[in-house]
Design an enzyme around this catalytic site. Structure first.
Site, PDB file in Angstrom:
ATOM      1  N   LYS A  96       0.857  -1.193   0.000  1.00 43.84           N
ATOM      2  CA  LYS A  96       0.000   0.000   0.000  1.00 43.84           C
ATOM      3  C   LYS A  96       0.885   1.231   0.000  1.00 43.84           C
ATOM      4  CE  LYS A  96      -4.061   1.933   0.207  1.00 43.84           C
ATOM      5  NZ  LYS A  96      -3.573   2.823  -0.859  1.00 43.84           N
ATOM      6  N   GLN A 117       7.097   3.746   4.136  1.00 41.52           N
ATOM      7  CA  GLN A 117       5.691   3.348   4.130  1.00 41.52           C
ATOM      8  C   GLN A 117       5.457   2.072   4.947  1.00 41.52           C
ATOM      9  OE1 GLN A 117       3.790   5.464   1.849  1.00 41.52           O
ATOM     10  NE2 GLN A 117       2.034   4.818   3.039  1.00 41.52           N
ATOM     11  N   LYS A 120       5.050   3.323   8.568  1.00 36.54           N
ATOM     12  CA  LYS A 120       3.873   4.177   8.675  1.00 36.54           C
ATOM     13  C   LYS A 120       2.597   3.338   8.649  1.00 36.54           C
ATOM     14  CE  LYS A 120       3.942   7.577   5.825  1.00 36.54           C
ATOM     15  NZ  LYS A 120       3.795   8.419   4.624  1.00 36.54           N
ATOM     16  N   LYS A 132       5.507   1.807  -2.922  1.00 34.32           N
ATOM     17  CA  LYS A 132       5.428   3.166  -3.466  1.00 34.32           C
ATOM     18  C   LYS A 132       5.700   3.105  -4.958  1.00 34.32           C
ATOM     19  CE  LYS A 132       4.738   7.416  -1.897  1.00 34.32           C
ATOM     20  NZ  LYS A 132       3.719   7.793  -0.890  1.00 34.32           N
ATOM     21  N   GLY A 171      -2.968   8.054  -4.307  1.00 31.76           N
ATOM     22  CA  GLY A 171      -2.444   9.323  -4.778  1.00 31.76           C
ATOM     23  C   GLY A 171      -1.224   9.757  -3.982  1.00 31.76           C
ATOM     24  N   ASP A 172      -0.549  10.768  -4.473  1.00 32.50           N
ATOM     25  CA  ASP A 172       0.600  11.368  -3.803  1.00 32.50           C
ATOM     26  C   ASP A 172       0.819  12.711  -4.488  1.00 32.50           C
ATOM     27  OD1 ASP A 172       3.891  11.537  -3.387  1.00 32.50           O
ATOM     28  OD2 ASP A 172       2.868  10.500  -1.764  1.00 32.50           O
ATOM     29  N   THR A 215      -4.669  13.297   5.493  1.00 32.28           N
ATOM     30  CA  THR A 215      -3.290  13.456   5.951  1.00 32.28           C
ATOM     31  C   THR A 215      -3.124  14.728   6.771  1.00 32.28           C
ATOM     32  OG1 THR A 215      -2.544  12.317   3.934  1.00 32.28           O
ATOM     33  CG2 THR A 215      -0.873  13.441   5.240  1.00 32.28           C
ATOM     34  N   ASN A 246      -2.159  19.282  -0.996  1.00 34.52           N
ATOM     35  CA  ASN A 246      -3.247  18.649  -0.266  1.00 34.52           C
ATOM     36  C   ASN A 246      -2.983  18.570   1.236  1.00 34.52           C
ATOM     37  OD1 ASN A 246      -5.770  16.972  -0.369  1.00 34.52           O
ATOM     38  ND2 ASN A 246      -4.380  15.461   0.486  1.00 34.52           N
ATOM     39  N   SER A 382      -7.038   5.596   3.518  1.00 31.68           N
ATOM     40  CA  SER A 382      -6.983   4.749   2.326  1.00 31.68           C
ATOM     41  C   SER A 382      -7.337   3.309   2.684  1.00 31.68           C
ATOM     42  CB  SER A 382      -5.586   4.798   1.696  1.00 31.68           C
ATOM     43  OG  SER A 382      -5.385   5.996   0.991  1.00 31.68           O
TER      44      SER A 382
END
Length: 426
Positions: A96, A117, A120, A132, A171-172, A215, A246, A382
């Site tokens: 993820k 990630q 996290k 990623k 998204g990122d 976030t 964002n 997410s």
């Protein structure tokens, strides 16, 4: 052989990673910071960890997928971009992690993000692994048709490697709801399947309420919990924020809802100081609707100052929230923050504070929370979107927001005994 035996396991692995990835500074930095923070634990039982090759397995991705994306622009010219998907670790669930679209994207950056990630995602308490991806494609200045052409070409290769129970991208930077929509449409076209293979989708086809805000909101929920634990509050505090994407926008929004006064934001070319407090609705119009530079914000706010370059951290504040990109807050910035009386720094971006700056902040008694904890809100929601997709449910904004708040509060509460663990660097 004798020299090898004298080298500690952590040093041995750091040497190995550096020699295998000599041209990947961001990845080496992330690995060094994590392993140095783990050193006291590893050295207590070094022989066992070495026998199981635990650190080698932790720092080596399951797979690295590198591919070409060819697409045609509005002038009929074929363009070629490099693209990546690094599936780092799926020990506790499907990979993820987001897809970053930005000209700065390299394999090193994707690997550092995927490595971070892992931790996290684990901190959320939800069953998701770390990965990623992204490309050096730049969405800025592109027409909707060009972005669609790129996204369709990108997914034509990526779809072979992902799935709702395998790898779920999101998204990122550079990848918002528009891009996710194009990617998802191509995935369905190629596979004939309607499944939760991407998160950050539009509400009409399986997206989750509160994902856009997640976030930034999550960052402030954890920041608020941190301050409360130290007998403080955001009420009446001056807050500096970097970024205008964002994460930054919704961090500013929630900070102001919690009683803070946010006076800065920034983009890739300059930054705003607004002594009256950042006007969030105006910032949204400039960055989310018009997609233009912050000079447009200044035009609408005569009391605001616009400065080219960087300088957010020179502004006096109580709380600093770096929400832009990696290594944006260096040692000199940290010294400015401390001299101006900052009491807390919480990371909204991935690895935005250099190791030297982090060490200095902690030495000076500044409360510090690394991004693997403080910006986990996005991936948490997410994962909640994945749950809703699997159950064919749609929760209200309030339901998702409360779950997000609970997750962020739990991250702090579970990792704050003695205050030292949460404040140690990655």
């Amino acid at each position: 052989m004798e020299g090898w035996m004298l080298m500690s396991y952590v040093d041995d692995v750091l040497t190995r990673v550096a020699s295998q990835n000599p041209d990947q500074p961001e990845f080496n930095q992330a690995v060094t910071e994590v392993l140095e923070s783990l050193r006291p634990v590893i050295e207590q039982n070094e022989e066992r960890y070495r026998k199981e090759a635990l650190l080698e397995r932790l720092t080596t991705p399951d797979r690295q997928i590198l591919f070409r994306v060819s697409w045609v622009d509005d002038k009929g010219q074929t363009q070629v971009n490099n693209a990546y998907r690094v599936q780092f670790n799926n020990a506790i669930g499907p990979y993820k992690g987001g897809l970053r679209l930005h000209p700065s994207v390299t394999l090193s950056i994707i690997k550092f993000l995927g490595f971070e990630q892992i931790f996290k995602n684990s901190l959320t308490g939800l069953p998701i692994g770390g990965g990623k991806g992204g490309s050096d494609f730049d969405p800025k200045g592109k027409s909707d048709r060009e972005i669609m052409a790129f996204c369709q070409a990108f997914m034509t290769e990526l779809y072979k490697h992902i799935g709702a129970d395998v790898d779920v991208p999101a998204g990122d930077i550079g990848t918002g709801g528009r891009e996710i929509g194009y990617l998802y449409g191509q995935y369905k076209r190629l596979t004939g399947r309607y499944e939760g293979v991407l998160t950050g989708k539009g509400l009409t086809f399986g997206g989750s309420l509160a994902r856009t805000e997640a976030t930034g909101y999550g960052l402030l929920y954890l920041t608020d919990e941190l301050l409360k634990a130290h007998g403080k509050s955001l009420e009446g505090k001056t807050v500096t924020v970097s970024g205008a994407g964002n994460v930054a926008i919704y961090a500013i929004e929630k900070a102001e809802q919690l009683g803070g006064k946010v006076v800065t934001c920034s983009d890739s070319t300059g930054w705003i100081y607004d002594p009256d407090g950042i006007d969030v609705e105006l910032l949204k119009e400039v960055k989310e609707v018009k997609r233009v530079r912050l000079t447009e914000y200044k035009k609408a706010r005569p009391n605001a100052e616009y400065n080219e370059g960087r300088g957010v951290w020179s502004v006096k504040s109580d709380v600093a929230l770096p929400c832009a990109t990696q290594n944006e807050l260096n040692l000199d910035d940290a010294k400015k923050l401390v001299s101006n009386g900052v009491i807390a720094v919480c990371e909204g971006a991935n690895m935005p504070t250099t190791l030297e700056a982090t060490n200095y902040l902690q030495e000076q008694g500044v409360l510090f929370v690394p991004g693997k904890a403080s910006n986990a809100g996005g991936v948490a929601v997410s994962a909640l979107e994945m749950s809703q997709n699997s159950e064919r449910l749609s929760w209200t904004f309030e339901e998702v927001d409360q779950k997000l708040k609970d997750i962020m509060t739990n991250i702090y509460q579970k990792h704050q005994p003695g205050r030292k663990r949460i404040r140690s660097r990655r």
